[in-house]
Design a protein around this motif. Structure first.
Motif, PDB file in Angstrom:
ATOM      1  N   UNK A   1      -5.305   4.784 -16.478  1.00 51.62           N
ATOM      2  CA  UNK A   1      -4.947   6.077 -15.900  1.00 51.62           C
ATOM      3  C   UNK A   1      -3.927   5.896 -14.780  1.00 51.62           C
ATOM      4  N   UNK A   2      -2.879   6.688 -14.825  1.00 53.44           N
ATOM      5  CA  UNK A   2      -1.855   6.643 -13.779  1.00 53.44           C
ATOM      6  C   UNK A   2      -2.318   7.496 -12.608  1.00 53.44           C
ATOM      7  N   UNK A   3      -3.004   6.856 -11.683  1.00 59.50           N
ATOM      8  CA  UNK A   3      -3.586   7.568 -10.555  1.00 59.50           C
ATOM      9  C   UNK A   3      -2.535   8.100  -9.598  1.00 59.50           C
ATOM     10  N   UNK A   4      -2.821   9.253  -9.012  1.00 60.54           N
ATOM     11  CA  UNK A   4      -1.903   9.856  -8.045  1.00 60.54           C
ATOM     12  C   UNK A   4      -1.966   9.092  -6.722  1.00 60.54           C
ATOM     13  N   UNK A   5      -3.159   8.654  -6.337  1.00 63.67           N
ATOM     14  CA  UNK A   5      -3.268   7.805  -5.144  1.00 63.67           C
ATOM     15  C   UNK A   5      -2.569   6.479  -5.403  1.00 63.67           C
ATOM     16  N   UNK A   6      -2.726   5.936  -6.593  1.00 57.38           N
ATOM     17  CA  UNK A   6      -2.035   4.697  -6.988  1.00 57.38           C
ATOM     18  C   UNK A   6      -0.539   4.847  -6.790  1.00 57.38           C
ATOM     19  N   UNK A   7       0.017   5.919  -7.323  1.00 51.68           N
ATOM     20  CA  UNK A   7       1.457   6.164  -7.234  1.00 51.68           C
ATOM     21  C   UNK A   7       1.912   6.290  -5.777  1.00 51.68           C
ATOM     22  N   UNK A   8       1.105   6.979  -4.971  1.00 50.89           N
ATOM     23  CA  UNK A   8       1.458   7.181  -3.564  1.00 50.89           C
ATOM     24  C   UNK A   8       1.401   5.880  -2.781  1.00 50.89           C
ATOM     25  N   UNK A   9       0.373   5.074  -3.047  1.00 49.65           N
ATOM     26  CA  UNK A   9       0.217   3.790  -2.355  1.00 49.65           C
ATOM     27  C   UNK A   9       1.364   2.844  -2.710  1.00 49.65           C
ATOM     28  N   UNK A  10       1.797   2.868  -3.956  1.00 52.21           N
ATOM     29  CA  UNK A  10       2.933   2.022  -4.359  1.00 52.21           C
ATOM     30  C   UNK A  10       4.168   2.381  -3.533  1.00 52.21           C
ATOM     31  N   UNK A  11       4.419   3.668  -3.367  1.00 54.17           N
ATOM     32  CA  UNK A  11       5.596   4.100  -2.611  1.00 54.17           C
ATOM     33  C   UNK A  11       5.474   3.734  -1.134  1.00 54.17           C
ATOM     34  N   UNK A  12       4.293   3.922  -0.567  1.00 52.17           N
ATOM     35  CA  UNK A  12       4.078   3.568   0.843  1.00 52.17           C
ATOM     36  C   UNK A  12       4.249   2.069   1.047  1.00 52.17           C
ATOM     37  N   UNK A  13       3.698   1.277   0.127  1.00 55.46           N
ATOM     38  CA  UNK A  13       3.803  -0.186   0.243  1.00 55.46           C
ATOM     39  C   UNK A  13       5.264  -0.634   0.196  1.00 55.46           C
ATOM     40  N   UNK A  14       6.044  -0.043  -0.673  1.00 56.83           N
ATOM     41  CA  UNK A  14       7.469  -0.402  -0.754  1.00 56.83           C
ATOM     42  C   UNK A  14       8.209   0.009   0.513  1.00 56.83           C
ATOM     43  N   UNK A  15       7.794   1.139   1.120  1.00 55.92           N
ATOM     44  CA  UNK A  15       8.390   1.553   2.391  1.00 55.92           C
ATOM     45  C   UNK A  15       8.141   0.518   3.481  1.00 55.92           C
ATOM     46  N   UNK A  16       7.005  -0.155   3.405  1.00 55.94           N
ATOM     47  CA  UNK A  16       6.659  -1.178   4.399  1.00 55.94           C
ATOM     48  C   UNK A  16       7.261  -2.541   4.081  1.00 55.94           C
ATOM     49  N   UNK A  17       8.006  -2.635   3.009  1.00 49.00           N
ATOM     50  CA  UNK A  17       8.688  -3.882   2.688  1.00 49.00           C
ATOM     51  C   UNK A  17       7.944  -4.803   1.740  1.00 49.00           C
ATOM     52  N   UNK A  18       6.826  -4.360   1.197  1.00 50.03           N
ATOM     53  CA  UNK A  18       6.107  -5.189   0.223  1.00 50.03           C
ATOM     54  C   UNK A  18       6.824  -5.137  -1.121  1.00 50.03           C
ATOM     55  N   UNK A  19       6.743  -6.225  -1.852  1.00 49.74           N
ATOM     56  CA  UNK A  19       7.250  -6.260  -3.220  1.00 49.74           C
ATOM     57  C   UNK A  19       6.107  -5.802  -4.126  1.00 49.74           C
TER      58      UNK A  19
END
Length: 390
Positions: free
Chosen positions: A298-316
């Motif tokens: 399942x493509x979770x909405x929290x999953x999608x949001x966390x991915x974007x936040x993590x990339x904003x913080x510089x994580x790969x």
């Protein structure tokens, strides 16, 4: 004037006998008629005249847990096969009537969503990305051969539920109002086929932590006998038929002291997929990995949001196949979901071997959790346009 006075009288009656309100509504046909027709006179987005002026419902907000405590109102709309949904309406939370041959009861034709309403420190009520829930329901409905509400209809229904049940939104820091939109094949069928009628409804309940551990790290068990989904199935949509099959493995794991079950792929039984009720992330150094949504996850909405936040913080961040051996060697592991938010994993048991992971205030999950919840509750400025004020 007569209608207004009659509604006021009924409101006072329900207030005085609140514990039996649902019973009164179902037993007194005249009351139900009055409630339904007064609700239908409301403008979209406005609560029924039976809304209480109380700021908060009478609940123990410090001990909510994650169990059903029905809020005052639900929202319903219907449509026939090959038609579009029309304007729905609010009504008191109550049982619904279904034919014994309803498609949802006989063939599991249904999908659902989960979203939340948050109360900010200054008293506002916020929703989090409800348009994505609407879009995901449309995708799931198409897979299950069902018509679905438009995105605007879905979001409007969620707004109405949050507003009408405002007194059930917990105080800041005490929990959230969980909103459950549900789409079912309500029409009768005998031979296998789509229902002739469909019902969309949404109800709400105040909730606290999903897991009994609260914010403590989770202990997961990797399941090797049962699988959650298979290629070509419906594992990638939020179909109601996805969840009962995991109960046997989940109950067995909990009886052994585990928090939840982590499932492997159904083909090779070597790659990580997801937990019973949430997505999983693996941290190794500066790289955060999560299984790709390839139709079984399942493509979770929290999953999608966390991915974007993590990339904003510089994580790969990588979305890919994750072998179970790689998971075992991770630095940190965490789960995401609407219900669980972002939850740390303290240990995973696989083939009778328990592996522990780093948790604590300086963990990656804590950074992502704080940012996500900060946006959801209005503590952090929402520069992404994710929140919707009711």
């Amino acid at each position: 004037m007569i209608l207004k006075d009659g509604a006021a009288c009924l409101r006072n009656l329900i207030h005085l006998f609140r514990p039996a309100a649902s019973s009164l509504t179902s037993k007194l046909g005249a009351c139900y008629f009055c409630t339904s027709h007064v609700a239908s006179l409301q403008q979209p987005g406005k609560p029924s005249v039976f809304s209480s002026d109380d700021e908060y419902a009478d609940l123990d907000w410090d001990n909510l847990g994650f169990s059903i405590k029905p809020a005052d109102y639900m929202y319903t709309m219907k449509c026939s096969k090959h038609e579009n949904f029309k304007q729905g309406q609010l009504s008191r939370y109550a049982n619904i009537e279904l034919s014994p041959s309803a498609a949802v009861l006989n063939y599991g034709q249904g999908v659902y969503e989960g979203t939340k309403a948050y109360r900010t420190e200054d008293g506002r009520i916020l929703l989090f990305r409800p348009d994505l829930n609407a879009s995901r329901m449309k995708i799931g409905a198409e897979r299950m051969c069902m018509p679905s509400p438009s995105v605007d209809q879905f979001v409007d229904a969620v707004k109405q539920i949050a507003l009408a049940n405002k007194r059930w939104v917990p105080p800041p820091g005490k929990g959230t109002l969980y909103i459950r939109p549900l789409l079912i094949g309500s029409g009768p069928v005998l031979g296998l086929g789509p229902a002739p009628e469909y019902t969309f409804l949404a109800y709400a309940s105040p909730v606290g932590n999903y897991f009994k551990e609260g914010s403590a790290p989770l202990n997961l068990y990797i399941e090797e006998e049962f699988v959650r989904a298979a290629p070509g199935g419906a594992g990638g949509v939020k179909a109601i038929s996805n969840y009962a099959p995991v109960l046997k493995a989940l109950i067995r794991a909990k009886s052994r002291g585990f928090s939840d079950v982590l499932y492997l792929d159904s083909v090779n039984r070597k790659n990580v997929e997801e937990v019973s009720s949430c997505n999983i992330f693996v941290v190794k150094g500066n790289v955060i990995s999560t299984p790709a949504t390839n139709g079984t996850i399942l493509e979770g909405i929290t999953r999608r949001s966390v991915i974007e936040i993590a990339r904003d913080y510089g994580y790969q961040v990588e979305e890919r196949v994750i072998p179970v051996d790689e998971l075992i060697n991770a630095d940190q592991v965490f789960c995401t979901g609407t219900a669980v938010v972002v939850a740390p994993v303290g240990s995973i048991t696989y083939q009778n071997k328990r592996v522990e992971f780093k948790t604590g205030s300086r963990s990656v999950y804590q950074e992502l959790y704080s940012t996500l919840v900060g946006i959801q509750t209005g503590v952090i400025e929402d520069k992404k346009g994710w929140t919707v004020e009711v």
